[in-house]
Design an enzyme around this catalytic site. Structure first.
Site, PDB file in Angstrom:
ATOM      1  N   GLN A  45      21.950 -17.175 -34.806  1.00  0.00           N
ATOM      2  CA  GLN A  45      23.057 -17.782 -35.545  1.00  0.00           C
ATOM      3  C   GLN A  45      22.706 -19.217 -35.905  1.00  0.00           C
ATOM      4  O   GLN A  45      22.153 -19.958 -35.094  1.00  0.00           O
ATOM      5  CB  GLN A  45      24.328 -17.775 -34.692  1.00  0.00           C
ATOM      6  CG  GLN A  45      25.561 -18.306 -35.406  1.00  0.00           C
ATOM      7  CD  GLN A  45      26.789 -18.303 -34.504  1.00  0.00           C
ATOM      8  OE1 GLN A  45      27.066 -19.281 -33.814  1.00  0.00           O
ATOM      9  NE2 GLN A  45      27.513 -17.187 -34.492  1.00  0.00           N
ATOM     10  N   ASP A  70      29.567 -13.745 -30.353  1.00  0.00           N
ATOM     11  CA  ASP A  70      29.816 -15.031 -31.000  1.00  0.00           C
ATOM     12  C   ASP A  70      30.285 -16.084 -30.004  1.00  0.00           C
ATOM     13  O   ASP A  70      30.498 -17.237 -30.377  1.00  0.00           O
ATOM     14  CB  ASP A  70      30.858 -14.846 -32.113  1.00  0.00           C
ATOM     15  CG  ASP A  70      30.952 -16.041 -33.048  1.00  0.00           C
ATOM     16  OD1 ASP A  70      29.922 -16.707 -33.259  1.00  0.00           O
ATOM     17  OD2 ASP A  70      32.043 -16.324 -33.568  1.00  0.00           O
ATOM     18  N   SER A 115      30.450 -21.627 -37.328  1.00  0.00           N
ATOM     19  CA  SER A 115      29.372 -20.670 -37.524  1.00  0.00           C
ATOM     20  C   SER A 115      29.152 -20.462 -39.019  1.00  0.00           C
ATOM     21  O   SER A 115      30.110 -20.269 -39.773  1.00  0.00           O
ATOM     22  CB  SER A 115      29.721 -19.333 -36.865  1.00  0.00           C
ATOM     23  OG  SER A 115      29.948 -19.500 -35.480  1.00  0.00           O
TER      24      SER A 115
END
Length: 296
Positions: free
Chosen positions: A285, A211, A235
């Protein structure tokens, strides 16, 4: 889960402890909200890594090959996170789990993960980009120390706080006044203290680290960073496919890009290679990249 160095730093031990979620009942686990990359909220990779660890707590004999998660609410670092695992399916070759992360009685993340028995089959993967190695690149601790004086006093302590993952960006941008840049970007990362970790913990560590910087790819073409105060970012989801077992104590290359942004969202992709050039994992993502309107 790990047999790392005998004398491990507190920062690295904290991360390993964060990912070793505590069983409370059958299919119910608890993870700490504190530690990790940020102090004001729970880092998204932390919740993903803990959710994967909780799923692994119900799958003793297979390794994860994919996970798909949605971030629903911001995580509160002041209280623990409860992880509820649903044993969706135990099949002959594949096992499926659904994990719900809960705080204050509400979902903050839900994730589906699939686990697979190893099999033989055809193999191919795209080659690793030819980029500079990590040895002569400044790590993020050095870079942050060089820029900390540009930040307001209230942000400096957290900006310089020790973090567990060694990150070395190949072409780092200015934290406050970046120039527009290509959406493609690369970094090397590792945690030497991962030596001796089980394959399951290696996956959780890589899920945590995956991430990092990914959403930033969609900010690069527009000359934006989170520090400029011009963009609201978060996110929205995170997907990951494991193609092998990382050895995260060694350097891995994370190569990322953002083929699209629009409508207040940015889409980002990543590929993670080990030092030998083997593709270990892929990521995707979508994130919120909403302009902040100036106050009138």
């Amino acid at each position: 889960l790990c047999k790392g160095p005998q004398h491990m730093s507190e920062t690295h031990q904290t991360l390993l402890d964060l990912l070793a979620v505590e069983p409370l009942e059958v299919d119910l686990f608890r993870g700490s909200g504190q530690g990790g990359e940020t102090s004001t909220r729970i880092f998204g990779g932390q919740v993903i890594g803990q959710a994967l660890a909780a799923a692994y707590g119900t799958v003793p004999d297979r390794l994860c090959h994919s996970l798909h998660a949605y971030f629903i609410r911001p995580g509160d670092p002041e209280i623990p996170v409860i992880y509820q695992v649903d044993r969706a399916r135990d099949g002959g070759s594949f096992t499926t789990r659904r994990v719900v992360a809960i705080q204050h009685g509400k979902q903050i993340l839900n994730m589906s993960a699939s686990f697979h028995n190893p099999e033989d089959g055809w193999e191919h993967y795209h080659p690793m980009p030819d980029v500079e190695g990590p040895e002569n690149i400044k790590d993020r601790t050095e870079l942050r120390a060089e820029h900390v004086d540009k930040l307001p006093e209230k942000h400096r302590e957290d900006f310089l706080r020790p973090r567990p993952i060694d990150v070395r960006e190949i072409a780092p941008r200015d934290f406050l006044e970046p120039e527009p840049a290509d959406d493609r970007n690369h970094l090397w990362f590792r945690m030497k203290e991962a030596a001796g970790c089980t394959p399951q913990m290696q996956h959780c560590l890589l899920a945590y680290a995956s991430d990092m910087n990914l959403l930033g790819s969609s900010l690069r073409p527009h000359g934006l960073t989170w520090f400029k105060g011009e963009v609201m970012s978060a996110s929205l989801d995170h997907a990951m496919w494991f193609h092998g077992i990382p050895q995260f104590q060694d350097w891995h290359l994370y190569t990322m890009d953002s083929p699209w942004a629009g409508g207040g969202r940015g889409f980002n992709r990543g590929a993670i290679y080990d030092r030998a050039g083997t593709l270990i994992a892929s990521t995707a993502q979508e994130g919120l990249v909403r302009p902040i309107k100036p106050r009138t």
